[in-house]
Design a protein around this motif. Structure first.
Motif, short mmCIF file in Angstrom:
data_model
loop_
_atom_site.label_atom_id
_atom_site.label_comp_id
_atom_site.label_asym_id
_atom_site.label_seq_id
_atom_site.Cartn_x
_atom_site.Cartn_y
_atom_site.Cartn_z
N GLU A 104 0.83 -1.21 0.00
CA GLU A 104 0.00 0.00 0.00
C GLU A 104 0.86 1.25 0.00
O GLU A 104 0.62 2.19 -0.77
CB GLU A 104 -0.91 0.00 1.23
CG GLU A 104 -1.83 1.20 1.28
CD GLU A 104 -2.79 1.17 2.45
OE1 GLU A 104 -3.70 2.01 2.47
OE2 GLU A 104 -2.65 0.31 3.35
N ARG A 105 1.90 1.28 0.83
CA ARG A 105 2.78 2.46 0.88
C ARG A 105 3.53 2.66 -0.43
O ARG A 105 3.70 3.78 -0.90
CB ARG A 105 3.79 2.35 2.03
CG ARG A 105 3.23 2.29 3.42
CD ARG A 105 2.31 3.46 3.75
NE ARG A 105 1.90 3.48 5.13
CZ ARG A 105 0.87 2.80 5.63
NH1 ARG A 105 0.16 2.01 4.86
NH2 ARG A 105 0.55 2.90 6.90
N LYS A 106 3.94 1.56 -1.03
CA LYS A 106 4.65 1.65 -2.30
C LYS A 106 3.72 2.19 -3.38
O LYS A 106 4.11 3.05 -4.18
CB LYS A 106 5.21 0.29 -2.71
CG LYS A 106 6.06 0.32 -3.94
CD LYS A 106 6.72 -1.01 -4.21
CE LYS A 106 7.58 -0.96 -5.45
NZ LYS A 106 8.21 -2.25 -5.73
N ALA A 107 2.49 1.71 -3.40
CA ALA A 107 1.51 2.20 -4.37
C ALA A 107 1.25 3.69 -4.17
O ALA A 107 1.20 4.45 -5.14
CB ALA A 107 0.21 1.41 -4.25
N GLN A 108 1.12 4.10 -2.91
CA GLN A 108 0.91 5.52 -2.63
C GLN A 108 2.11 6.36 -3.09
O GLN A 108 1.93 7.44 -3.64
CB GLN A 108 0.66 5.74 -1.14
CG GLN A 108 -0.68 5.19 -0.68
CD GLN A 108 -0.83 5.19 0.83
OE1 GLN A 108 0.15 5.25 1.58
NE2 GLN A 108 -2.06 5.10 1.30
N ALA A 109 3.31 5.84 -2.87
CA ALA A 109 4.52 6.56 -3.26
C ALA A 109 4.61 6.67 -4.78
O ALA A 109 4.95 7.74 -5.31
CB ALA A 109 5.76 5.87 -2.70
N VAL A 110 4.31 5.60 -5.49
CA VAL A 110 4.37 5.62 -6.95
C VAL A 110 3.33 6.60 -7.50
O VAL A 110 3.62 7.39 -8.41
CB VAL A 110 4.16 4.20 -7.54
CG1 VAL A 110 3.95 4.25 -9.04
CG2 VAL A 110 5.35 3.31 -7.19
N LYS A 111 2.12 6.58 -6.93
CA LYS A 111 1.08 7.50 -7.39
C LYS A 111 1.46 8.95 -7.09
O LYS A 111 1.23 9.84 -7.91
CB LYS A 111 -0.25 7.13 -6.74
CG LYS A 111 -0.85 5.87 -7.36
CD LYS A 111 -1.96 5.22 -6.57
CE LYS A 111 -3.13 6.03 -6.25
NZ LYS A 111 -4.22 5.26 -5.61
N ALA A 112 2.07 9.19 -5.94
CA ALA A 112 2.50 10.55 -5.60
C ALA A 112 3.61 11.01 -6.55
O ALA A 112 3.60 12.17 -7.01
CB ALA A 112 2.98 10.60 -4.15
N GLU A 113 4.54 10.13 -6.85
CA GLU A 113 5.62 10.47 -7.79
C GLU A 113 5.04 10.79 -9.17
O GLU A 113 5.47 11.73 -9.83
CB GLU A 113 6.62 9.32 -7.87
CG GLU A 113 7.76 9.54 -8.83
CD GLU A 113 8.69 10.69 -8.42
OE1 GLU A 113 9.26 11.32 -9.32
OE2 GLU A 113 8.81 10.95 -7.22
N LYS A 114 4.07 10.02 -9.57
CA LYS A 114 3.42 10.26 -10.87
C LYS A 114 2.71 11.62 -10.86
O LYS A 114 2.76 12.37 -11.84
CB LYS A 114 2.43 9.14 -11.15
CG LYS A 114 2.00 9.03 -12.57
CD LYS A 114 1.17 7.75 -12.77
CE LYS A 114 0.86 7.59 -14.22
NZ LYS A 114 0.06 6.42 -14.50
N ALA A 115 2.06 11.97 -9.75
CA ALA A 115 1.38 13.27 -9.64
C ALA A 115 2.39 14.41 -9.71
O ALA A 115 2.14 15.44 -10.35
CB ALA A 115 0.58 13.33 -8.35
#
Length: 139
Positions: A104-115
């Motif tokens: 979950e944290r990795k997914a949140q980090a990847v989505k934040a990086e994409k944003a």
């Protein structure tokens, strides 16, 4: 009335030792069975909640390895629970919970990086538009 002689029962040291070992083994197995007799239902509830949260956060897309690990361990834990191996089921459920948290944290980090990348690209486009020579229309 005539006294009735009592029969005594004497144990030799070697038979007493065997009796002690048997009693110790029996007591230990009863104690261990008592400890292992508690199904980890609370841990399973927590793990299931965390896994669902990770899926909702996009972990299957952005952290597929970690998510698969969590789901595999949860499935193994369910099999251990079914077989009444509660200690092993608890251990696997805990591992599945933490794997899901990582996913979950990795997914949140990847989505934040994409944003962040999308925002930077938008800023760059605005800069390019601002640096263009204005088009003047004379009437």
């Amino acid at each position: 009335m005539e006294p009735i002689p009592m029969k005594t029962f004497a144990l030799s040291p070697s038979s007493l030792r065997g009796f002690n070992v048997t009693a110790l083994a029996l007591g230990s197995s009863v104690l261990l069975a008592g400890c292992a007799g508690n199904p980890p239902t609370e841990q399973f509830a927590v793990t299931n909640t965390v896994v669902k949260s990770a899926v909702s956060a996009g972990a299957t897309e952005y952290a597929p390895v970690e998510m698969k690990s969590a789901q595999d361990k949860l499935n193994q834990a369910e099999m251990q629970m079914h077989d009444k191996h509660y200690d092993e089921a608890r251990r696997l459920a805990e591992q599945a919970e933490w794997d899901a948290r990582v996913a979950e944290r990795k997914a949140q980090a990847v989505k934040a990086e994409k944003a962040v990348q999308d925002a930077q690209q938008g800023v760059q486009q605005l800069r390019e538009e601002g640096s263009r020579a204005p088009i003047i229309i004379n009437n």
